[in-house]
Design a protein around this motif. Structure first.
Motif, mmCIF file in Angstrom:
data_model
loop_
_atom_site.group_PDB
_atom_site.id
_atom_site.type_symbol
_atom_site.label_atom_id
_atom_site.label_comp_id
_atom_site.label_asym_id
_atom_site.label_seq_id
_atom_site.Cartn_x
_atom_site.Cartn_y
_atom_site.Cartn_z
ATOM 1 N N LYS A 313 0.614 -1.451 0.267
ATOM 2 C CA LYS A 313 -0.190 -0.339 0.153
ATOM 3 C C LYS A 313 0.650 1.516 -0.006
ATOM 4 N N ILE A 314 1.934 1.588 0.564
ATOM 5 C CA ILE A 314 3.395 2.671 0.683
ATOM 6 C C ILE A 314 3.316 2.627 -0.639
ATOM 7 N N GLU A 316 3.112 2.109 -3.430
ATOM 8 C CA GLU A 316 1.336 2.489 -4.162
ATOM 9 C C GLU A 316 0.493 3.482 -3.686
ATOM 10 N N SER A 318 -0.080 5.244 -0.802
ATOM 11 C CA SER A 318 -0.532 5.305 1.004
ATOM 12 C C SER A 318 0.459 6.185 1.763
ATOM 13 N N ILE A 320 0.499 6.707 5.877
ATOM 14 C CA ILE A 320 0.353 5.589 6.748
ATOM 15 C C ILE A 320 0.824 5.797 7.726
ATOM 16 N N ALA A 341 5.789 6.657 4.625
ATOM 17 C CA ALA A 341 5.561 7.339 3.036
ATOM 18 C C ALA A 341 6.861 6.758 1.908
ATOM 19 N N ASN A 348 5.005 13.172 -2.202
ATOM 20 C CA ASN A 348 4.720 13.055 -1.226
ATOM 21 C C ASN A 348 5.018 14.046 0.481
ATOM 22 N N ASP A 467 -3.865 8.066 4.895
ATOM 23 C CA ASP A 467 -5.167 6.786 4.233
ATOM 24 C C ASP A 467 -5.076 5.316 5.267
ATOM 25 N N MET A 468 -4.494 5.162 6.056
ATOM 26 C CA MET A 468 -4.092 4.002 6.683
ATOM 27 C C MET A 468 -3.963 4.451 7.961
ATOM 28 N N GLU A 477 -7.864 1.096 7.522
ATOM 29 C CA GLU A 477 -8.129 2.441 6.835
ATOM 30 C C GLU A 477 -9.692 3.309 6.581
ATOM 31 N N LYS A 478 -9.274 4.110 5.580
ATOM 32 C CA LYS A 478 -10.299 4.447 5.688
ATOM 33 C C LYS A 478 -10.953 4.442 4.339
#
Length: 483
Positions: A313-314, A316, A318, A320, A341, A348, A467-468, A477-478
């Motif tokens: 996820k990071i 991609e 996100s 966090i 991140a 970012n 995001d998380m 997660e939101k």
């Protein structure tokens, strides 16, 4: 053997417990009251450290308290009685700069060491005069004892704070680090500090100038020390300045340098308590691992995180929140209360500064790197577990979000022994991206204390643009609903 309650009643108030000569727990008051730079301590903060150690106030043998305006000349320590939680307890009063030196020396592995403390504290005698001896101290530690040698009259910490305020960046206690970040944009020059304009190009040069003055002053004091030992302990708020620390490593005569991660006044509760335990009570010193010094809050049991999912996820995009284990002591997030991140995405940096943390555009972010790979990415001779050194970035094009304007980074190194979950997440990110680095910044909003509890972490997630949030291994997660 004894139980010592260490307290700091000044700004950056804090409390700790040293039991049988070993640091057990330490917390800054601001983490509990949620007021940045909170002074002194509350009963709730006392209960926090007592509960962690399964103690009551009746188990405390002594209190160790640092005194901001007390200057030690002959190693004679004041003793008084303090009342805490309705109990009178014998209290040793430790001078401010000596407490700084003690926090670094007694947490080091050195049997002999010079100690240099410097900050921007001062005692205002009248409108135009400062008493220099409160700003800095040279001490010498040997075995269990630490003795003052002299005051080097190093006033640069005070100058740094005054320039920070003159530039309109905010109060020195809050914003001295902002001046360090801004200085990389400017060029030092001969300057009259009493005259300046509000032009930001101009402010960059002023910041660069005062930064250079600080670094040169530190090197001058350090290199004028004797040759009794190759070890040096640095303490006091001025040594949160990563650029100055790096020049000591690269240019001074000392082979080994140690910092306590809470270099500022929050660390003085620990310094005072360790001084009482070792110097006064002659209790044996202990060997500390890095994690023992930087993760000192109450414990939170963690599930094993899904490293692969979180790292993906990071990678991609996100951003966090990362909450786990014992909270950090000191101003730097070192992997237990962090925002993480992808360092490869330059945007970012802009997104976190402007949208997530609501702070100045020029503020840099720190990279955290697996220690075994740090010299492939950063040009520096020693690891940086407490994020207290600045290094040239070797591959800036690959990690632009954490590369400052002058091609440097305030980097952190991490090992599996120091922080297993943090390490394994970065390692998984490395397997996905071939980059063993993450962007790391503190889990807080601008001007607010770093998050302390799980409830505060969830509130931060709900009220921020993260995001998380990963809380002790659990992923939250939101949910975004389109209409």
């Amino acid at each position: 053997m004894s139980v010592v309650l260490g307290v700091n009643r000044g700004h950056d108030g804090s409390v700790c417990i040293v039991k049988d000569g070993k640091l057990q727990v330490a917390i800054a008051t601001e983490r509990i009251t949620r007021n940045k730079k909170e002074r002194s301590f509350t009963e709730e903060v006392i209960d926090y450290v007592l509960d962690y150690c399964n103690l009551t106030i009746d188990d405390i043998d002594f209190i160790a308290e640092e005194d901001t305006i007390l200057y030690l000349q002959d190693d004679n320590i004041d003793v008084k009685t303090c009342v805490v939680k309705n109990r009178e307890i014998k209290t040793y009063i430790i001078p401010h700069q000596l407490a700084h030196c003690a926090s670094a020396y007694y947490t080091s592995s050195f049997e002999k060491s010079y100690c240099f403390s410097m900050d921007c504290s001062y005692y205002n005698l009248d409108a135009n005069q400062f008493q220099r001896k409160f700003n800095s101290l040279i001490a010498y530690g040997e075995g269990n004892k630490i003795h003052t040698k002299y005051c080097p009259n190093a006033m640069t910490g005070t100058l740094y704070g005054k320039v920070t305020e003159s530039l309109g960046l905010g109060p020195a206690l809050f914003k001295a680090g902002t001046t360090m970040g801004l200085s990389s944009y400017g060029t030092p020059f001969d300057f009259d500090f009493t005259s300046y304009t509000d032009d930001m190009k101009h402010k960059m040069d002023v910041a660069a100038t005062v930064q250079k003055i600080l670094e040169e002053e530190v090197l001058k004091v350090v290199n004028n020390l004797g040759d009794e030992t190759e070890n040096l302990c640095l303490s006091g708020g001025s040594f949160l300045n990563c650029n100055a620390n790096s020049r000591v490593i690269l240019e001074s005569k000392f082979k080994q340098v140690h910092h306590f991660p809470a270099c500022g006044d929050d660390g003085n509760s620990v310094g005072a308590a360790l001084y009482v335990a070792h110097h006064i009570l002659d209790e044996p010193r202990h060997n500390y691992h890095h994690k023992d010094l930087c993760y000192t809050g109450s414990d939170h049991q963690s599930e094993t995180p899904n490293y692969q999912y979180i790292a993906k996820k990071i990678s991609e995009g996100s951003i966090i929140g990362w909450f786990q284990g014992r909270s950090e002591f000191g101003p730097r997030a070192l992997g237990n209360r962090s925002i993480l991140a992808d360092p490869r995405n330059f945007h970012n940096r802009e997104l976190i500064n402007h949208v997530v943390k609501n702070r100045e555009w020029f503020r840099p972010f720190a990279p955290v790197v697996l220690e075994e790979y740090y010299q492939d990415w950063f040009d520096f001779p020693v690891p940086s577990p407490f994020m207290l050194y600045t290094a040239q970035v070797k591959q800036p094009e690959k990690i632009p979000a954490v590369t400052h304007v002058d091609n440097t980074a305030r980097f952190q190194t991490v090992t599996e022994d120091m922080n297993e979950h943090y390490y394994k997440l970065i390692k998984e990110f490395y397997s996905i991206t071939d980059v063993p680095v993450l962007l790391n910044t503190s889990l807080n909003d601008n001007g607010k204390p770093i998050i302390e509890t799980e409830e505060e972490a969830m509130e931060f997630l709900n009220n921020s643009h993260l995001d998380m949030m990963v809380i002790n291994g659990c992923v939250y997660e939101k949910t975004f609903i389109s209409v």
